[in-house]
Motif scaffolding. Structure first.
Motif, PDB file in Angstrom:
ATOM      1  N   ARG A 219      87.900 -11.410 -43.485  1.00  0.00           N
ATOM      2  CA  ARG A 219      87.804 -10.096 -42.825  1.00  0.00           C
ATOM      3  C   ARG A 219      88.063 -10.236 -41.336  1.00  0.00           C
ATOM      4  O   ARG A 219      88.101 -11.343 -40.788  1.00  0.00           O
ATOM      5  CB  ARG A 219      86.419  -9.487 -43.047  1.00  0.00           C
ATOM      6  N   ILE A 220      88.232  -9.105 -40.692  1.00  0.00           N
ATOM      7  CA  ILE A 220      88.486  -9.070 -39.250  1.00  0.00           C
ATOM      8  C   ILE A 220      87.183  -8.778 -38.514  1.00  0.00           C
ATOM      9  O   ILE A 220      86.419  -7.897 -38.911  1.00  0.00           O
ATOM     10  CB  ILE A 220      89.526  -7.990 -38.902  1.00  0.00           C
ATOM     11  N   GLU A 221      86.934  -9.528 -37.470  1.00  0.00           N
ATOM     12  CA  GLU A 221      85.774  -9.271 -36.618  1.00  0.00           C
ATOM     13  C   GLU A 221      86.185  -9.504 -35.172  1.00  0.00           C
ATOM     14  O   GLU A 221      86.725 -10.552 -34.841  1.00  0.00           O
ATOM     15  CB  GLU A 221      84.612 -10.196 -36.974  1.00  0.00           C
ATOM     16  N   ARG A 222      85.912  -8.518 -34.329  1.00  0.00           N
ATOM     17  CA  ARG A 222      86.204  -8.648 -32.904  1.00  0.00           C
ATOM     18  C   ARG A 222      85.054  -8.043 -32.119  1.00  0.00           C
ATOM     19  O   ARG A 222      84.898  -6.827 -32.061  1.00  0.00           O
ATOM     20  CB  ARG A 222      87.525  -7.948 -32.554  1.00  0.00           C
ATOM     21  N   ARG A 223      84.242  -8.924 -31.544  1.00  0.00           N
ATOM     22  CA  ARG A 223      83.059  -8.478 -30.814  1.00  0.00           C
ATOM     23  C   ARG A 223      82.906  -9.278 -29.529  1.00  0.00           C
ATOM     24  O   ARG A 223      83.392 -10.392 -29.410  1.00  0.00           O
ATOM     25  CB  ARG A 223      81.795  -8.633 -31.669  1.00  0.00           C
ATOM     26  N   MET A 224      82.179  -8.693 -28.594  1.00  0.00           N
ATOM     27  CA  MET A 224      81.836  -9.391 -27.362  1.00  0.00           C
ATOM     28  C   MET A 224      80.468  -8.906 -26.897  1.00  0.00           C
ATOM     29  O   MET A 224      80.156  -7.708 -26.985  1.00  0.00           O
ATOM     30  CB  MET A 224      82.893  -9.138 -26.284  1.00  0.00           C
ATOM     31  N   ARG A 225      79.647  -9.852 -26.433  1.00  0.00           N
ATOM     32  CA  ARG A 225      78.362  -9.519 -25.822  1.00  0.00           C
ATOM     33  C   ARG A 225      78.342 -10.110 -24.424  1.00  0.00           C
ATOM     34  O   ARG A 225      78.777 -11.245 -24.205  1.00  0.00           O
ATOM     35  CB  ARG A 225      77.198 -10.080 -26.632  1.00  0.00           C
ATOM     36  N   ILE A 226      77.824  -9.333 -23.473  1.00  0.00           N
ATOM     37  CA  ILE A 226      77.788  -9.764 -22.079  1.00  0.00           C
ATOM     38  C   ILE A 226      76.383  -9.559 -21.530  1.00  0.00           C
ATOM     39  O   ILE A 226      75.827  -8.459 -21.609  1.00  0.00           O
ATOM     40  CB  ILE A 226      78.803  -8.967 -21.224  1.00  0.00           C
ATOM     41  N   PHE A 227      75.820 -10.627 -20.983  1.00  0.00           N
ATOM     42  CA  PHE A 227      74.516 -10.564 -20.323  1.00  0.00           C
ATOM     43  C   PHE A 227      74.746 -10.668 -18.819  1.00  0.00           C
ATOM     44  O   PHE A 227      75.419 -11.586 -18.343  1.00  0.00           O
ATOM     45  CB  PHE A 227      73.626 -11.731 -20.757  1.00  0.00           C
ATOM     46  N   ALA A 228      74.195  -9.721 -18.067  1.00  0.00           N
ATOM     47  CA  ALA A 228      74.217  -9.772 -16.605  1.00  0.00           C
ATOM     48  C   ALA A 228      72.778  -9.637 -16.113  1.00  0.00           C
ATOM     49  O   ALA A 228      71.847  -9.440 -16.906  1.00  0.00           O
ATOM     50  CB  ALA A 228      75.096  -8.663 -16.031  1.00  0.00           C
ATOM     51  N   GLN A 229      72.585  -9.731 -14.816  1.00  0.00           N
ATOM     52  CA  GLN A 229      71.213  -9.715 -14.285  1.00  0.00           C
ATOM     53  C   GLN A 229      70.497  -8.426 -14.610  1.00  0.00           C
ATOM     54  O   GLN A 229      69.308  -8.436 -14.960  1.00  0.00           O
ATOM     55  CB  GLN A 229      71.236  -9.941 -12.773  1.00  0.00           C
ATOM     56  N   ASP A 230      71.200  -7.313 -14.530  1.00  0.00           N
ATOM     57  CA  ASP A 230      70.554  -6.021 -14.754  1.00  0.00           C
ATOM     58  C   ASP A 230      71.218  -5.218 -15.865  1.00  0.00           C
ATOM     59  O   ASP A 230      71.096  -3.992 -15.901  1.00  0.00           O
ATOM     60  CB  ASP A 230      70.556  -5.197 -13.464  1.00  0.00           C
ATOM     61  N   ALA A 231      71.932  -5.910 -16.754  1.00  0.00           N
ATOM     62  CA  ALA A 231      72.627  -5.165 -17.797  1.00  0.00           C
ATOM     63  C   ALA A 231      72.910  -6.056 -19.001  1.00  0.00           C
ATOM     64  O   ALA A 231      73.036  -7.278 -18.889  1.00  0.00           O
ATOM     65  CB  ALA A 231      73.937  -4.595 -17.262  1.00  0.00           C
ATOM     66  N   TYR A 232      73.019  -5.404 -20.161  1.00  0.00           N
ATOM     67  CA  TYR A 232      73.418  -6.055 -21.400  1.00  0.00           C
ATOM     68  C   TYR A 232      74.457  -5.160 -22.056  1.00  0.00           C
ATOM     69  O   TYR A 232      74.234  -3.963 -22.250  1.00  0.00           O
ATOM     70  CB  TYR A 232      72.211  -6.244 -22.318  1.00  0.00           C
ATOM     71  N   LEU A 233      75.616  -5.719 -22.370  1.00  0.00           N
ATOM     72  CA  LEU A 233      76.706  -4.946 -22.941  1.00  0.00           C
ATOM     73  C   LEU A 233      77.123  -5.550 -24.275  1.00  0.00           C
ATOM     74  O   LEU A 233      77.197  -6.772 -24.423  1.00  0.00           O
ATOM     75  CB  LEU A 233      77.930  -4.922 -22.024  1.00  0.00           C
ATOM     76  N   THR A 234      77.384  -4.690 -25.254  1.00  0.00           N
ATOM     77  CA  THR A 234      77.959  -5.129 -26.518  1.00  0.00           C
ATOM     78  C   THR A 234      79.227  -4.320 -26.755  1.00  0.00           C
ATOM     79  O   THR A 234      79.244  -3.100 -26.542  1.00  0.00           O
ATOM     80  CB  THR A 234      76.998  -4.926 -27.698  1.00  0.00           C
ATOM     81  N   VAL A 235      80.269  -5.011 -27.180  1.00  0.00           N
ATOM     82  CA  VAL A 235      81.548  -4.370 -27.438  1.00  0.00           C
ATOM     83  C   VAL A 235      81.930  -4.617 -28.889  1.00  0.00           C
ATOM     84  O   VAL A 235      82.019  -5.772 -29.327  1.00  0.00           O
ATOM     85  CB  VAL A 235      82.666  -4.916 -26.525  1.00  0.00           C
ATOM     86  N   ASP A 236      82.139  -3.545 -29.631  1.00  0.00           N
ATOM     87  CA  ASP A 236      82.668  -3.628 -30.986  1.00  0.00           C
ATOM     88  C   ASP A 236      84.089  -3.095 -30.930  1.00  0.00           C
ATOM     89  O   ASP A 236      84.330  -1.889 -30.893  1.00  0.00           O
ATOM     90  CB  ASP A 236      81.812  -2.803 -31.947  1.00  0.00           C
ATOM     91  N   PHE A 237      85.055  -4.005 -30.874  1.00  0.00           N
ATOM     92  CA  PHE A 237      86.446  -3.597 -30.695  1.00  0.00           C
ATOM     93  C   PHE A 237      86.964  -2.838 -31.909  1.00  0.00           C
ATOM     94  O   PHE A 237      87.772  -1.925 -31.770  1.00  0.00           O
ATOM     95  CB  PHE A 237      87.328  -4.823 -30.427  1.00  0.00           C
ATOM     96  N   ALA A 238      86.509  -3.212 -33.105  1.00  0.00           N
ATOM     97  CA  ALA A 238      86.976  -2.539 -34.313  1.00  0.00           C
ATOM     98  C   ALA A 238      86.466  -1.101 -34.376  1.00  0.00           C
ATOM     99  O   ALA A 238      87.201  -0.185 -34.760  1.00  0.00           O
ATOM    100  CB  ALA A 238      86.540  -3.310 -35.548  1.00  0.00           C
ATOM    101  N   ALA A 239      85.199  -0.901 -33.998  1.00  0.00           N
ATOM    102  CA  ALA A 239      84.615   0.440 -34.012  1.00  0.00           C
ATOM    103  C   ALA A 239      84.942   1.226 -32.748  1.00  0.00           C
ATOM    104  O   ALA A 239      84.573   2.397 -32.638  1.00  0.00           O
ATOM    105  CB  ALA A 239      83.101   0.353 -34.189  1.00  0.00           C
ATOM    106  N   ARG A 240      85.591   0.574 -31.784  1.00  0.00           N
ATOM    107  CA  ARG A 240      85.959   1.194 -30.505  1.00  0.00           C
ATOM    108  C   ARG A 240      84.726   1.777 -29.804  1.00  0.00           C
ATOM    109  O   ARG A 240      84.687   2.950 -29.447  1.00  0.00           O
ATOM    110  CB  ARG A 240      87.034   2.268 -30.708  1.00  0.00           C
ATOM    111  N   LYS A 241      83.721   0.904 -29.635  1.00  0.00           N
ATOM    112  CA  LYS A 241      82.465   1.358 -29.030  1.00  0.00           C
ATOM    113  C   LYS A 241      81.904   0.299 -28.099  1.00  0.00           C
ATOM    114  O   LYS A 241      81.848  -0.884 -28.439  1.00  0.00           O
ATOM    115  CB  LYS A 241      81.441   1.688 -30.123  1.00  0.00           C
ATOM    116  N   LEU A 242      81.492   0.746 -26.917  1.00  0.00           N
ATOM    117  CA  LEU A 242      80.828  -0.093 -25.930  1.00  0.00           C
ATOM    118  C   LEU A 242      79.421   0.457 -25.712  1.00  0.00           C
ATOM    119  O   LEU A 242      79.254   1.644 -25.425  1.00  0.00           O
ATOM    120  CB  LEU A 242      81.616  -0.084 -24.616  1.00  0.00           C
TER     121      LEU A 242
END
Length: 326
Positions: A219-242
């Motif tokens: 299957r296809i999976e494309r994700r990214m998680r980013i930790f910063a000092q004052d933020a947490y971001l998750t990116v689901d490229f397949a679902a087109r959602k940040l």
């Protein structure tokens, strides 16, 4: 440069070369002059579909203002260098070249002749990157996964240069610091080159990135998680959602005082058309080169470092008996 449309040729009539030829043919700022490929029948087929003749390379160079290099990676340097020496602007597919010395020569040629040299790191032109850019702040940790089913196309190189280099380029664009160390593992599964790879990259500023790439998944999976000092971001490229959890923005998060959550969605656009538009703008309008030779070199250097670390890991595994020698 006059207001007339750019005369562009495409070198390479494979899977991606065909897409490049069609984008040039459909552009309002360019005209497709011809297609070159050592396989003349393939060049004729792509040229017929895009409405341009199949030409040999010298004839193609003679009639163009700019060249798109979409040949296999080992041919990037020779084709791009010939075009730059002939005074032609170049859009070269990723990776910019096979070695850092080749990348440096291409960069020097472009500067010496005052020509545009853009590298085709397609993700930089995506709607996903536009949604993410500027929201990550200064990342402390990034985790990225790019997993896809097996396809014979692209297996002339390892998964590092085929898939992982996309996320390497994105991570390098987000982390403004040199790479300090790389620890990687990987293995060839269905081809002669590595089909799975994982790399842990530490930057000079202390940031860390873990990147996984595979081209042997069901299957296809494309994700990214980013930790910063004052933020947490998750990116689901397949679902087109940040999704962004950050201090002082978005809807309040229960139990986390001062933090809020915000969700950003995007509509996909034609990233390749955007890449071509940026190339034309750099030539005709003097716009900054969106992904220049320096960015291409950084991504190549990171990919080569991952490959070197992977080979060292494989050597240790063979010595310990964990894996068999080929």
């Amino acid at each position: 440069m006059t207001a007339e449309r750019l005369r562009i040729g495409v070198a390479g009539a494979g899977h991606f070369g065909r897409y490049h030829a069609l984008k040039v043919a459909a552009s309002g700022r360019a005209r497709l002059v011809g297609v070159y490929d050592p396989d003349t029948e393939r060049a004729k087929t792509v040229g017929w579909e895009a409405g341009a003749p199949a030409l040999d390379f010298p004839a193609l160079l003679e009639g163009i203002d700019a060249l798109v290099v979409a040949a296999p990676a080992e041919a990037h340097h020779a084709l791009a260098a010939a075009a730059l020496r002939a005074g032609k602007h170049v859009l070269v597919e990723k990776p910019i070249a096979a070695t850092l010395a080749e990348a440096d020569e291409l960069a020097a040629l472009a500067v010496e002749r005052g020509l545009v040299l853009q590298v085709g790191h397609l993700e930089r032109f995506s709607a996903a990157y536009r949604a993410l850019e500027g929201r990550a702040g200064a990342p402390l940790y990034i985790e990225a996964a790019r997993i896809a089913p097996f396809k014979p196309r692209g297996t002339d190189v390892s998964v590092i240069l085929d898939l992982m280099i996309h996320d390497l380029d994105l991570v390098l664009a987000l982390v403004a610091s040199p790479i300090e160390s790389v620890d990687a593992v990987g293995a060839a599964v269905a081809s002669l080159h590595e089909d799975i790879a994982n790399a842990r990259i530490r930057f000079a500023n202390g940031a860390v990135a873990t990147i996984t790439a595979s081209r042997v998944s069901p299957r296809i999976e494309r994700r990214m998680r980013i930790f910063a000092q004052d933020a947490y971001l998750t990116v689901d490229f397949a679902a087109r959602k940040l999704t962004v959890v950050a201090r002082g923005q978005g809807q309040p998060v229960p139990g986390i005082a001062g933090f809020g959550v915000d969700e950003v969605a995007w509509e996909d656009h034609d990233s390749l058309a955007a890449e071509h538009g940026a190339f034309a703008a750099a030539i005709l309008d003097g716009a900054p080169v969106a992904v220049d030779a320096a960015a291409g070199r950084r991504a190549l250097a990171a990919a080569l470092a991952v490959g070197e670390s992977m080979r060292e890991s494989q050597r240790r595994m063979r010595d310990s008996g964990l894996i068999r020698s080929p």
